[in-house]
Design a protein around this motif. Structure first.
Motif, PDB file in Angstrom:
ATOM      1  N   ASN A  55       0.653  -1.304  -0.026  1.00  0.00           N
ATOM      2  CA  ASN A  55      -0.073   0.021  -0.160  1.00  0.00           C
ATOM      3  C   ASN A  55       0.978   1.252  -0.026  1.00  0.00           C
ATOM      4  OD1 ASN A  55      -2.677  -1.035  -0.151  1.00  0.00           O
ATOM      5  ND2 ASN A  55      -2.403  -1.619   2.039  1.00  0.00           N
ATOM      6  N   SER A  56       2.004   1.248   0.559  1.00  0.00           N
ATOM      7  CA  SER A  56       3.084   2.358   0.645  1.00  0.00           C
ATOM      8  C   SER A  56       3.296   2.530  -0.966  1.00  0.00           C
ATOM      9  CB  SER A  56       4.165   2.189   1.392  1.00  0.00           C
ATOM     10  OG  SER A  56       3.705   1.824   2.764  1.00  0.00           O
ATOM     11  N   TYR A  57       3.658   1.671  -1.498  1.00  0.00           N
ATOM     12  CA  TYR A  57       4.011   1.686  -3.053  1.00  0.00           C
ATOM     13  C   TYR A  57       2.790   2.183  -3.837  1.00  0.00           C
ATOM     14  CZ  TYR A  57       8.271  -0.979  -2.630  1.00  0.00           C
ATOM     15  OH  TYR A  57       9.593  -1.276  -1.950  1.00  0.00           O
ATOM     16  N   LEU A  58       1.557   1.753  -3.399  1.00  0.00           N
ATOM     17  CA  LEU A  58       0.413   2.012  -4.154  1.00  0.00           C
ATOM     18  C   LEU A  58       0.212   3.830  -4.058  1.00  0.00           C
ATOM     19  CD1 LEU A  58      -1.965   1.671  -5.706  1.00  0.00           C
ATOM     20  CD2 LEU A  58      -3.217   1.203  -3.645  1.00  0.00           C
ATOM     21  N   VAL A  59       0.468   4.427  -2.887  1.00  0.00           N
ATOM     22  CA  VAL A  59       0.547   5.878  -2.608  1.00  0.00           C
ATOM     23  C   VAL A  59       1.805   6.574  -3.665  1.00  0.00           C
ATOM     24  CG1 VAL A  59       0.992   7.820  -1.201  1.00  0.00           C
ATOM     25  CG2 VAL A  59      -0.119   5.748  -0.356  1.00  0.00           C
ATOM     26  N   ALA A  60       2.867   5.945  -3.635  1.00  0.00           N
ATOM     27  CA  ALA A  60       3.710   6.318  -4.577  1.00  0.00           C
ATOM     28  C   ALA A  60       3.390   6.543  -6.121  1.00  0.00           C
ATOM     29  CB  ALA A  60       4.989   5.843  -4.478  1.00  0.00           C
ATOM     30  N   THR A  61       2.580   5.647  -6.548  1.00  0.00           N
ATOM     31  CA  THR A  61       1.911   5.353  -7.790  1.00  0.00           C
ATOM     32  C   THR A  61       1.205   6.271  -7.969  1.00  0.00           C
ATOM     33  OG1 THR A  61       2.568   2.812  -7.767  1.00  0.00           O
ATOM     34  CG2 THR A  61       0.913   3.592  -9.287  1.00  0.00           C
ATOM     35  N   VAL A  62       0.010   6.529  -7.039  1.00  0.00           N
ATOM     36  CA  VAL A  62      -0.934   7.704  -7.395  1.00  0.00           C
ATOM     37  C   VAL A  62      -0.333   8.901  -7.364  1.00  0.00           C
ATOM     38  CG1 VAL A  62      -2.895   8.946  -6.211  1.00  0.00           C
ATOM     39  CG2 VAL A  62      -2.713   6.170  -6.166  1.00  0.00           C
ATOM     40  N   LEU A  63       1.023   9.351  -6.590  1.00  0.00           N
ATOM     41  CA  LEU A  63       1.703  10.529  -6.898  1.00  0.00           C
ATOM     42  C   LEU A  63       2.320  10.784  -8.172  1.00  0.00           C
ATOM     43  CD1 LEU A  63       2.765  10.876  -3.292  1.00  0.00           C
ATOM     44  CD2 LEU A  63       1.324  12.393  -4.374  1.00  0.00           C
ATOM     45  N   LEU A  64       2.672   9.491  -8.540  1.00  0.00           N
ATOM     46  CA  LEU A  64       3.367   9.580  -9.940  1.00  0.00           C
ATOM     47  C   LEU A  64       2.512   9.934 -11.045  1.00  0.00           C
ATOM     48  CD1 LEU A  64       6.213   6.785  -9.587  1.00  0.00           C
ATOM     49  CD2 LEU A  64       6.512   9.341 -10.252  1.00  0.00           C
TER      50      LEU A  64
END
Length: 423
Positions: free
Chosen positions: A184-193
């Motif tokens: 889920n931490s990586y998912l947040v980074a994905t949304v920001l990108l």
């Protein structure tokens, strides 16, 4: 030596660059991009340390990203001066977005040996993308400014917002690791990108600057940025100073070990440690927005890098969380001075049609030295121990400053008044 400027006696406007809509879009996109990459970097470090409990494995993260970035940098600079820079930015940020999706996917299937190797593979691909992104972003930013008078202000705001995002990224990343899971931490980074990509798409494209003189062959074009910096002693000295400071003086790669084994503050504490240098950087960059570096800029730069080395040594010896945070904060304060001076020099002395290639060399000197410095820190920690390796790095940084102060008189005497850059 002096370079004339178009500046006048008009009052300094600290918000000049922010009044340009496309520049606002650019720095907004960079905020999201930087937050995403800082969150992603923190989570990768935490995940690999938990998988291996090996300092060298942390160092390999930096090396895995630096090798492809360095390998493509010179060619990436040629591309940035040959292809519309917005197109390069959109393609490379799309690649980084796909890498973030891949990290989310791999992390959803458990911490196996295969997933560890997959993490390094994704980091390698992202290194290629960042190798092309750096020169394109660096050379695209000045094209958004109607006049050259706004350049210094734009550089400072660019640095300020970058550092602000660097504050938020690790803090958010540490919170995400502590309260959610890695995927889920990586998912947040994905949304920001994805948000960053949308902002970049909204910026109007600009034509390439007109190339002066005859068109160079591919080989001459690729190497011209390196020749340009080599023949400019002032820029070369500033880059070399930063190179060795970042290469040996950084303790960031080892922060997971400090957080877990020395300070015993866990994932949330790691986020605070990661953010502390950026807090210092953003506050100093904000100060420089209102009170730009002018007189004795070269001497102030040398003292700042020396202070960075001294603060690094003291951080290695600290066993108290609040003191460690303060010392990391100071490293950010000192580093911000170096960033603003170096970028101002490069933008001032480099012709517009060469900025991609010169930025590529800067990326090799500075950008990739962060990752190589992480590898150096991991190797040194493996053989010397964590604390001695950081002390060693800070000591080398201070020795490099002393050598540069003695040998680089142009940098030592650098003056950055509103009307000239002189040495």
């Amino acid at each position: 030596m002096s370079v004339p400027s178009n500046s006048s006696d008009a009052p300094h406007d600290p918000y000049a660059a922010l009044r340009i809509p496309d520049f606002r879009r650019l720095i907004s996109a960079r905020v999201c991009l930087t937050m995403a990459t800082r969150i992603q970097g923190l989570v990768v470090s935490w995940q690999i340390f938990k998988l291996t409990e090996d300092p060298l494995a942390l160092g390999l993260i930096g090396l895995t990203e630096a090798i492809p970035s360095i390998a493509v940098s010179l060619y990436a600079g040629h591309v940035a001066d040959s292809v519309r820079r917005k197109n390069i930015i959109v393609v490379t940020v799309t690649a980084l977005l796909l890498c973030a999706v891949a990290l989310t996917f791999f992390s959803s299937y458990g911490a196996s040996l295969l997933s560890q190797h997959a993490l390094y593979g994704v980091i390698f691909v992202s290194g290629i993308a960042r190798g092309f992104l750096g020169p394109a972003l660096f050379s695209f930013m000045p094209q958004l400014l109607p006049t050259r008078d706004q350049l210094a202000n734009a550089i400072t705001w660019n640095s300020t917002t970058y550092q602000a995002a660097s504050v938020l990224g690790p803090a958010v990343g540490g919170y995400l690791i502590a309260h959610l899971d890695v995927a889920n931490s990586y998912l947040v980074a994905t949304v920001l990108l994805a948000v960053a990509l949308a902002q970049f798409v909204l910026i109007a494209s600009r034509p390439l600057p007109v190339m002066e003189g005859e068109r160079l062959s591919l080989q001459d074009s690729v190497l011209s940025g390196m020749r340009f910096i080599w023949n400019n002693q002032l820029v070369l000295a500033a880059l070399s100073l930063d190179l060795f400071a970042v290469l040996f003086g950084g303790a960031v790669a080892l922060l997971p070990i400090f957080a877990v084994d020395i300070l015993k503050v866990g994932a949330a504490g790691l986020g605070h440690l990661e953010a502390a240098p950026a807090v210092g950087s953003v506050l100093m960059a904000t100060f420089l927005t209102y009170y730009p570096l002018r007189r004795h800029a070269g001497r102030k730069l040398l003292w700042a890098v020396a202070g960075f080395g001294a603060a690094t040594i003291c951080f290695a010896l600290s066993t108290t969380m609040w003191l460690s945070l303060f010392l990391l904060f100071l490293t950010g304060v000192f580093d911000s001075v170096s960033v603003v001076v170096r970028q101002t020099l490069i933008h001032t002395f480099t012709p517009e049609h060469m900025k991609g290639r010169v930025s590529a060399v800067n990326n090799i000197f500075i950008g990739s030295s962060n990752e190589i410095g992480s590898f150096e820190s991991g190797v040194a920690a493996k053989h010397l121990g964590v604390v001695p390796s950081v002390i060693f790095g800070g000591t080398v940084t201070m020795l490099v400053v002393a050598f540069t102060a003695l040998r680089a008189d142009k940098l030592r005497n650098l003056d950055m008044t509103p009307d000239r850059v002189s040495a």
